[in-house]
Design an enzyme around this catalytic site. Structure first.
Site, PDB file in Angstrom:
ATOM      1  N   TYR A 135       0.871  -1.180   0.000  1.00 47.32           N
ATOM      2  CA  TYR A 135       0.000   0.000   0.000  1.00 47.32           C
ATOM      3  C   TYR A 135       0.905   1.226   0.000  1.00 47.32           C
ATOM      4  O   TYR A 135       1.574   1.508   1.008  1.00 47.32           O
ATOM      5  CB  TYR A 135      -0.847  -0.073   1.269  1.00 47.32           C
ATOM      6  CG  TYR A 135      -1.805   1.056   1.552  1.00 47.32           C
ATOM      7  CD1 TYR A 135      -3.050   1.104   0.938  1.00 47.32           C
ATOM      8  CD2 TYR A 135      -1.482   2.045   2.486  1.00 47.32           C
ATOM      9  CE1 TYR A 135      -3.957   2.114   1.251  1.00 47.32           C
ATOM     10  CE2 TYR A 135      -2.388   3.051   2.798  1.00 47.32           C
ATOM     11  CZ  TYR A 135      -3.614   3.082   2.171  1.00 47.32           C
ATOM     12  OH  TYR A 135      -4.504   4.074   2.488  1.00 47.32           O
ATOM     13  N   GLU A 160       4.837   9.356   1.798  1.00 43.73           N
ATOM     14  CA  GLU A 160       5.988   9.862   1.028  1.00 43.73           C
ATOM     15  C   GLU A 160       6.973  10.510   1.994  1.00 43.73           C
ATOM     16  O   GLU A 160       6.625  10.797   3.149  1.00 43.73           O
ATOM     17  CB  GLU A 160       5.500  10.902   0.008  1.00 43.73           C
ATOM     18  CG  GLU A 160       4.534  10.309  -0.979  1.00 43.73           C
ATOM     19  CD  GLU A 160       4.199  11.251  -2.128  1.00 43.73           C
ATOM     20  OE1 GLU A 160       4.667  12.416  -2.120  1.00 43.73           O
ATOM     21  OE2 GLU A 160       3.474  10.800  -3.025  1.00 43.73           O
ATOM     22  N   GLY A 219       3.352  12.421   5.367  1.00 41.87           N
ATOM     23  CA  GLY A 219       3.078  11.307   6.273  1.00 41.87           C
ATOM     24  C   GLY A 219       1.669  11.430   6.797  1.00 41.87           C
ATOM     25  O   GLY A 219       0.696  11.077   6.112  1.00 41.87           O
ATOM     26  N   SER A 220       1.543  12.030   7.990  1.00 39.28           N
ATOM     27  CA  SER A 220       0.204  12.222   8.553  1.00 39.28           C
ATOM     28  C   SER A 220      -0.651  13.081   7.626  1.00 39.28           C
ATOM     29  O   SER A 220      -1.863  12.905   7.554  1.00 39.28           O
ATOM     30  CB  SER A 220       0.315  12.912   9.914  1.00 39.28           C
ATOM     31  OG  SER A 220       1.040  12.090  10.791  1.00 39.28           O
ATOM     32  N   GLY A 228      15.613  -8.177  34.926  1.00 36.99           N
ATOM     33  CA  GLY A 228      16.775  -8.255  34.026  1.00 36.99           C
ATOM     34  C   GLY A 228      16.535  -9.204  32.863  1.00 36.99           C
ATOM     35  O   GLY A 228      16.978  -8.957  31.737  1.00 36.99           O
ATOM     36  N   GLU A 237      -0.862   3.468  10.140  1.00 31.41           N
ATOM     37  CA  GLU A 237      -2.334   3.590   9.996  1.00 31.41           C
ATOM     38  C   GLU A 237      -2.878   4.765  10.822  1.00 31.41           C
ATOM     39  O   GLU A 237      -3.995   4.698  11.347  1.00 31.41           O
ATOM     40  CB  GLU A 237      -3.025   2.284  10.409  1.00 31.41           C
ATOM     41  CG  GLU A 237      -3.198   1.309   9.285  1.00 31.41           C
ATOM     42  CD  GLU A 237      -3.892   1.905   8.078  1.00 31.41           C
ATOM     43  OE1 GLU A 237      -3.190   2.157   7.073  1.00 31.41           O
ATOM     44  OE2 GLU A 237      -5.120   2.140   8.120  1.00 31.41           O
TER      45      GLU A 237
END
Ligand SMILES: Cc1cc2nc3c(=O)[nH]c(=O)nc-3n(C[C@H](O)[C@H](O)[C@H](O)COP(=O)(O)OP(=O)(O)OC[C@H]3O[C@@H](n4cnc5c(N)ncnc54)[C@H](O)[C@@H]3O)c2cc1C
Length: 562
Positions: free
Chosen positions: A124, A128, A132-133, A344, A367
């Site tokens: 998909y 770019e 983005g958002s 740990g 997404e």
């Protein structure tokens, strides 16, 4: 919709496959080598093998026509195994989404049938380097190629960033700007001018291939424009947000539980100061129980949204955003607490929780980031607050009060307190025009998500008590335990809304104290903090009960509470 039996069988085969092919040692080795197990991904997507992608494809194209609820169950199941491999399978679903939603019947037949029959892997391609958002900042272009006044094709130029399956997919849906706006194109691997970058060296989901894409004058026929009409790309993408966000929500849920399900048995065996960690309240009530409550709140929101999508109520983008926000944030918290729970050992690769913690980190980023979810939720519900003149959340509160009257003890009373407080906070934010502060706007998104999830979980607990839970739903907790989980979460939600709401309404006041003292005192009274504090009575006993259930000590605690 898939029959419950078929879904159960698919989940069983998935588990069986993972047990054989993806045991812990294998996953740790793949993670260390930063390797996507392509053969395993293909096996999972092959119609004659596991055929997971068949669940996503409509029946008329050779798939099983799974609904949102089915997809949630499968996504949670995959995330419990490995989020990187799950992402590879998701990428085919996301990649084919614009086709499922917006393609012409011929395009659907061609591409969806190929996914079903050939196990084609998709990617998909939306993001770019500089978009983005904000996908509106898209720079990839698709220029028309015209012959005899007819558009015969397009030349695509640009680049894509962070594309899952970018380096391994057989076909890609690529979002590009046509003269009439953003549009999806189907581009096949091997097209001239189309190249894939080397796999990104990532923090987590290292078993998933993520790569940049470069498109230099890539020619596609006009038939590769999804839907045949330019400018529909963003609409086609948005049409499935509710659905696709649920899938990532299920990833957060599955990964969070995968981490807790390692911390729980570990702490039952680990002896410190003469007894198992699981018997230490300061341990369970900080590291285990609150995470169980938040994860199950996320689940309730996912299931409710999935059922509504399956019932044809539309794409439910805001509800999907709430489910994603809650489940992925909860998944992150649970995985982080699980490292702490193993001390740990948790900090080493061998015990897996460290890997799960790195993997689940992606779910609040892809997404739609958590901040974008907060904005989406806040803006949508803000409109409802305005339209109903402030009644919207008081109405939700009254529904919860009615539920509490029918079902005492499912957390609905505290959920009602959260909703009433929320309505008051929103109204004060409106009167003071405080959503001009983006921080207030986004915090409101968080408080809404908590309140609405408290409502969903109370309803789920009530349904379970009535024996009306969806046949496909997780039955890990019995009705009494789920009710206790719901009460714990609803108390947290109410307190969060009231305390943080008061904090930011006060914090956003610019004027001197004299101008705001009276208003703040009135708001303090209106959010009813006193009642919210009183509702915390019984919290410790509920947490004891849930700890006992989680560690298989249910009988003793249930008897005490009764
Ligand atoms: C492993 C991985 C796989 C991915 N797979 C795919 C894929 O298959 N296909 C695809 O198209 N994309 C994919 N993505 C891209 C992903 O969807 C984006 O990374 C995501 O949408 C965020 O965009 P960005 O990275 O440009 O961050 P930005 O948008 O630059 O955001 C950076 C930060 O700023 C915040 N922010 C952004 N805008 C605002 C605002 N208006 N107000 C306040 N805060 C804001 C964000 O919440 C975030 O915290 C993938 C990413 C990764 C890391």
């Amino acid at each position: 919709m898939i029959p419950p039996k078929t879904l159960k069988l698919s989940l069983k085969s998935l588990k069986e496959f993972a047990r054989k092919r993806l045991p812990d040692q294998e996953l740790i080795a793949l993670d260390a080598r930063d390797e996507c197990p392509l053969e395993i991904v293909r096996h999972m997507c092959s119609p004659d093998k596991l055929g997971i992608q068949l669940l996503f494809i409509p029946e008329e194209y050779g798939g099983l026509g799974g609904g949102a609820f089915d997809v949630y169950c499968i996504c949670e199941g995959m995330a419990r195994i490995d989020l990187g491999v799950a992402t590879s399978v998701l990428a085919t679903f996301l990649g084919s989404d614009p086709i499922t939603m917006g393609a012409t019947p011929e395009q659907k037949k061609l591409w969806l049938s190929r996914i079903a029959e050939e196990g084609l892997l998709f990617a998909y391609g939306a993001t770019e380097p500089d978009a983005g958002s904000d996908l509106g900042a898209l720079q990839t272009t698709a220029d028309r190629v015209v012959e005899n006044d007819i558009i015969v094709g397009y030349r695509i130029n640009g680049s894509k960033q962070w594309i899952s399956n970018g380096g391994i997919a057989d076909a890609y849906t690529i979002l590009a700007n046509t003269p009439s706006g953003p549009s999806w194109f189907i581009v096949e691997r091997g097209a001239r001018g189309f190249s894939q970058g080397k796999p990104e060296d990532k923090h987590g989901i290292r078993t998933s291939n993520t790569a940049a894409l470069s498109l230099a004058d890539v020619y596609v026929d006009a038939g590769r424009l999804v839907g045949g009409v330019e400018g529909q790309g963003l609409l086609q993408a948005q049409a499935v947000f509710g659905y696709t966000r649920l899938m990532v929500a299920a990833f957060g849920l599955g990964a969070g539980w995968a981490a807790l399900d390692r911390a729980i048995p570990y702490s039952a065996k680990r002896i410190q100061a003469g007894s198992p960690l699981s018997e230490k309240q300061g341990y369970t009530h900080k590291l285990i129980v609150p995470n169980v409550a938040r994860l199950e709140a996320g689940r309730a929101s996912i299931e409710e949204t999935a059922e509504r999508i399956d019932a044809g109520e539309g794409s439910l983008n805001t509800e999907g955003a709430i489910a994603k926000y809650m489940s992925t944030e909860a998944g992150n918290l649970a995985a982080d607490a699980s490292i702490q729970a193993l001390g740990g050992y948790g900090y080493t690769h061998e015990y897996m929780v460290e890997k799960i913690r790195r993997d689940v980190r992606i779910t609040t980023i892809y997404e739609g980031t958590s901040e974008i979810m907060e904005m989406t939720i806040s803006r949508d519900r803000w409109q409802l607050h305005l339209k109903t003149r402030g009644r919207h959340y008081h109405d939700r509160a009254r529904e919860c009060e009615e539920l509490a009257a029918r079902h005492a003890g499912v957390g609905a009373g505290s959920a009602a307190l959260a909703f009433h407080a929320l309505a008051e906070i929103l109204e004060r934010a409106r009167a003071g025009r405080l959503t001009r502060y983006q921080h207030v706007l986004l915090r409101i998104g968080e408080w809404i998500a908590y309140s609405e999830c408290a409502g969903s979980l109370a309803r789920r607990a009530a349904r379970q008590a009535e024996g009306r839970l969806n046949e496909k739903a997780s039955q890990r907790f019995d009705a009494a335990s789920l009710a206790a989980i719901s009460r714990i979460f609803a108390r947290e939600a109410a307190l969060k809304v009231a305390q943080e709401g008061l904090r930011w309404i006060a914090g956003a006041q610019a004027g001197g104290p004299a101008a705001t003292d009276g208003e703040l005192a009135a708001l303090e009274a209106a959010v009813n903090l006193t009642a919210i504090y009183r509702a915390q009575v019984g919290l410790m006993a509920d947490m004891d009960l849930v700890a006992d259930v989680v560690y298989g000590r249910a009988v003793k605690a249930a008897a005490q509470v009764a």
